[in-house]
Enzyme design. Structure first.
Site, short mmCIF file in Angstrom:
data_model
loop_
_atom_site.label_atom_id
_atom_site.label_comp_id
_atom_site.label_asym_id
_atom_site.label_seq_id
_atom_site.Cartn_x
_atom_site.Cartn_y
_atom_site.Cartn_z
N GLU A 128 0.80 -1.23 0.00
CA GLU A 128 0.00 0.00 0.00
C GLU A 128 0.84 1.27 0.00
O GLU A 128 0.53 2.21 0.75
CB GLU A 128 -0.92 -0.03 1.22
CG GLU A 128 -0.21 0.00 2.60
CD GLU A 128 0.14 -1.37 3.17
OE1 GLU A 128 0.33 -2.31 2.38
OE2 GLU A 128 0.22 -1.49 4.40
N HIS B 121 -8.12 -3.95 -1.43
CA HIS B 121 -7.39 -4.07 -0.17
C HIS B 121 -6.34 -2.96 -0.02
O HIS B 121 -6.35 -2.23 0.97
CB HIS B 121 -6.73 -5.46 -0.12
CG HIS B 121 -5.93 -5.68 1.13
ND1 HIS B 121 -6.43 -6.31 2.24
CD2 HIS B 121 -4.67 -5.33 1.45
CE1 HIS B 121 -5.52 -6.34 3.18
NE2 HIS B 121 -4.43 -5.75 2.73
N GLU B 122 -5.48 -2.83 -1.01
CA GLU B 122 -4.40 -1.83 -0.89
C GLU B 122 -4.98 -0.42 -0.81
O GLU B 122 -4.49 0.42 -0.06
CB GLU B 122 -3.41 -1.94 -2.06
CG GLU B 122 -2.77 -3.31 -2.24
CD GLU B 122 -2.27 -3.96 -0.97
OE1 GLU B 122 -1.91 -3.24 -0.01
OE2 GLU B 122 -2.25 -5.21 -0.91
N HIS C 193 -6.04 0.55 2.62
CA HIS C 193 -4.94 0.99 3.49
C HIS C 193 -4.76 2.52 3.47
O HIS C 193 -4.10 3.07 4.35
CB HIS C 193 -3.63 0.34 3.04
CG HIS C 193 -3.38 -1.02 3.61
ND1 HIS C 193 -3.33 -1.27 4.97
CD2 HIS C 193 -3.15 -2.22 3.01
CE1 HIS C 193 -3.07 -2.56 5.17
NE2 HIS C 193 -2.96 -3.17 3.99
N GLU D 294 -4.03 -4.53 9.20
CA GLU D 294 -4.51 -5.52 8.24
C GLU D 294 -5.94 -5.99 8.50
O GLU D 294 -6.68 -6.27 7.56
CB GLU D 294 -3.55 -6.71 8.16
CG GLU D 294 -2.15 -6.34 7.65
CD GLU D 294 -2.12 -5.72 6.25
OE1 GLU D 294 -3.12 -5.83 5.51
OE2 GLU D 294 -1.08 -5.11 5.91
N ASP E 238 8.79 -10.06 10.01
CA ASP E 238 8.59 -10.89 8.82
C ASP E 238 8.29 -12.34 9.18
O ASP E 238 7.58 -13.04 8.47
CB ASP E 238 9.82 -10.87 7.91
CG ASP E 238 9.89 -9.60 7.05
OD1 ASP E 238 8.89 -8.86 7.00
OD2 ASP E 238 10.95 -9.35 6.45
N TYR F 98 -4.85 -10.58 9.57
CA TYR F 98 -5.87 -10.19 8.60
C TYR F 98 -7.23 -10.76 9.01
O TYR F 98 -8.23 -10.05 9.09
CB TYR F 98 -5.54 -10.74 7.20
CG TYR F 98 -4.31 -10.17 6.56
CD1 TYR F 98 -3.05 -10.52 7.03
CD2 TYR F 98 -4.39 -9.29 5.49
CE1 TYR F 98 -1.90 -10.01 6.43
CE2 TYR F 98 -3.24 -8.78 4.88
CZ TYR F 98 -2.00 -9.14 5.36
OH TYR F 98 -0.88 -8.64 4.78
#
Ligand code: BES
Ligand code: ZN
Length: 621
Positions: free
Chosen positions: A278, A302-303, A306, A325, A383, A391
């Site tokens: 995003e 979705h992006e 954001h 998320e 990460d 999510y």
């Protein structure tokens, strides 16, 4: 005399002393040197003291950056880099000759170069691009990779405005609004041209983004452009032009007007490790969303979402990643309902999401820390915690609250929440307070909210309660899967698989069907797996969401003939969502081939993806 600050920063994944200093503005003056695969230039930060006469040292996050020199307030400063602390890098400590007073501003200029070990950039040679004419480079900074491009306060708890001044022989894209004078095509003689961008909305460092390559652009809406390789432009335009502006308007109707001016999409080369990122003004997206059927544009919804959740209102640390998320998944699905007209559409997406949640929980194990909504990341790499859990558990939490108090009430809270935290960062406790405070004068809603078991939602590992989703759009897929399950147990005279079984289905209905098949108690026998693939033509489809799932089924059934297809796809796509599960499947089927395939493709993969797959391969040896 002021006493030392004892309140520790709420972000455990930064080494910066951001409790003493806040970055207000960052200027990046960088040259893209394709032949040396590095960025070189000067990054300056305008920092403000937020404690009074307490600190004469500015500590910034830095990882594998080569620092040449530093000026503080225009004068050469004393500085040192601390010993590397994995996974956070080597803190850069800049000594001042005094302890500035509260609110005083200090200007720091850092002359630097990125190095070969930089984890935020991927460099492609001309041979690695689609038209093979020019090199390409792009950044991916979330979660904590910005520090490997330039020293900074690399925490989502700090936001600054940005100026970008980037020199490159090829077109440049960045996470700010571009200057009108920016060139639009490669320079004729390969010399560098100057590109300027400005981000007037304060953003955290992880939203810094640049890309440069043989990039062409086309309009996909009144405030939107798509950028991609010249040969891909037509397909990308077709895929995105129908929905982008509709998504924007739906998002605005749920929250408030879009804040970033333009909403553009850069479709990257296939090694881009995520579905989408995003980056403000310019979403970065995988080319796997260009599936020729407009069935993967949910990634764009979705992006785009954001733009409110994450980019304007940010999680204060990666421990509260669900605020980015989960909220984004919630808004994305509300947008789907608006655009398609009906809540069965968000439940359709939520059903696919629930399966992703189940897969993630299975991968970590039901008791794992990373299956909680609010996680402990002290000493950890964000990460490593990445999965569908923030999510989907996050979405389900918001969905649960919405159902509890009613959509009408929840819809009043949405703009309030995004207005209250606009331009700021928050944690899960702030969220709780904001929700309860908003409804405190409403007895009825407050009584409902009092039923929320916050500790269970925040800290209990494993599954949340499963809602009753509307299955209107998946019932056909469930029924077909049931027939297959019976049919594999004993041949059924009334059912012979036929391509008409899925006639008129959307690709996502096929996805749901395949996930049901994957969940059968016993894997399909090889001949049936074969039949499944050929009757419904699942092997060669351009929609990787479909083919990758089919490959999993074939691999689980032990079908050796699928290996060639899997190996081929693993050489064409670097999106981790597909790459990691495919390697997991291939490792079980044929470990040697998995290792060989990785060796062959590791330079094609992005450094983050490469590192993850290497870990997965070793872990299962
Ligand atoms: N912000 C994420 C991608 C990300 C997360 C990058 C964490 C680095 C660290 C992005 O918004 C995202 O969620 N992408 C998804 C798309 C989706 C859920 C539709 C993806 O990449 O699959
Ligand atoms: Zn996201």
């Amino acid at each position: 005399m002021a006493t030392a600050t004892i309140n520790r920063p709420r972000d455990p994944n930064t080494l910066s002393n951001y409790n003493n200093w806040r970055t207000l503005h960052t200027s990046t003056t960088l040259e893209i040197l394709f032949d040396q695969q590095k960025l070189q230039g000067i990054v300056s930060h305008d920092l403000q003291a937020i404690t009074d006469g307490e600190s004469d040292e500015i500590i910034l996050d830095s990882s594998h950056v080569l620092v040449r020199s530093i000026l503080a307030e225009g004068k050469p400063a004393k500085w040192e880099t601390a010993k590397r602390l994995e996974p956070y890098g080597s803190a850069l400590k800049i000594k001042l000759d005094r302890k500035p007073k509260l609110n005083e501003r200090i200007d720091i200029q850092i002359e630097l170069e990125t190095t070969e070990s930089c984890t935020a950039l991927q460099w492609l040679t001309p041979a690695q691009t689609s038209n093979r004419k020019h090199p390409y480079m792009f950044s991916q900074c979330q979660a904590i990779h910005a520090r490997s491009i330039f020293p900074c306060q690399d925490t989502p708890d700090v936001k600054a405005t940005f100026d970008f001044s980037i020199k490159s022989p090829l077109p440049v894209i960045a996470s700010g609004l571009g200057a009108k004078e920016n060139p639009t095509s490669p320079s004729a003689d390969g010399s560098s041209q100057l590109y300027k961008f400005h981000q007037r909305v304060p953003i955290p460092a992880y939203l810094f983004a640049i890309a440069s390559g043989d990039i062409a652009t086309a309009s996909i809406g009144p405030r939107s452009t798509v950028a991609t390789g010249p040969d891909e432009l037509k397909d990308c335009t077709w895929e995105l032009e129908e929905s982008t502006e509709k998504f924007l308007q739906a998002g605005e109707s749920l929250v408030y007007p879009y804040a970033w001016g333009e909403y553009n999409v850069l479709v990257l080369p296939p090694s881009f490790p995520y579905g989408g990122m995003e980056n403000p003004v310019y979403t970065f997206a995988t080319p796997t969303i260009i599936s020729g059927d407009r069935e993967n544009v949910d990634v764009i919804a979705h992006e785009l979402s954001h733009s409110w959740s994450g980019n304007l209102v940010s999680n204060a640390s990666w421990e509260h990643f669900w605020l980015n998320e989960g909220w984004t998944t919630y808004l994305e699905r509300r947008i789907q309902s608006i655009v398609h007209g009906g809540d069965q559409w968000r439940d359709f997406s939520a059903i696919i999401g629930w399966q992703a949640l189940a897969d993630s929980i299975k991968n970590f194990g039901e008791e794992h820390e990373f299956t909680k909504l609010v996680i402990d990341l002290k000493g950890k790499d964000p990460d490593d915690a990445f999965s569908s859990i923030p999510y989907e558990k996050g979405f389900n939490f918001l969905y649960y609250i919405e159902k509890l108090i009613g959509k009408e009430e929840f819809d009043k809270f949405i703009p309030h929440y995004f207005e209250t935290w606009r331009g700021k960062s928050l944690d899960s406790y702030d969220f709780k307070t904001t929700l309860l405070d908003f409804f405190k004068s409403d007895e009825k809603v407050s009584a409902e909210l009092a039923k929320i078991d916050w500790d269970t939602w925040f800290y209990k590992p494993g599954f949340p309660p499963k809602p009753n989703f509307d299955t209107t759009l998946v019932d056909v897929a469930y029924r077909l899967a049931d027939k297959w399950e019976e049919f594999t147990k004993e041949p059924n005279p009334d059912f012979g698989p036929n391509k008409l079984d899925i006639d008129g289905w959307t690709a996502n209905q096929v996805v749901v069907f395949l996930e049901r098949v994957m969940a059968f108690k016993t894997a399909l026998p090889v001949p049936h797996a074969h039949q499944l693939g050929s009757v419904y033509n699942l092997k060669d489809t351009r929609n990787v969401e479909v083919s990758a799932r089919y490959y999993q089924i074939a691999m689980a059934s032990g079908d050796q003939s699928i290996k060639d297809f899997v190996v081929k796809l693993l050489g064409q796509v670097g999106r981790m969502k597909f790459v990691r599960p495919l390697y997991r499947g291939l490792m079980k089927l044929d470990y040697e081939t998995a290792v060989e395939t990785f060796e062959k493709n590791k330079d094609f993969y992005h450094p983050i993806c490469r590192g993850m797959v290497a870990k997965d391969l070793l872990g299962s040896k």
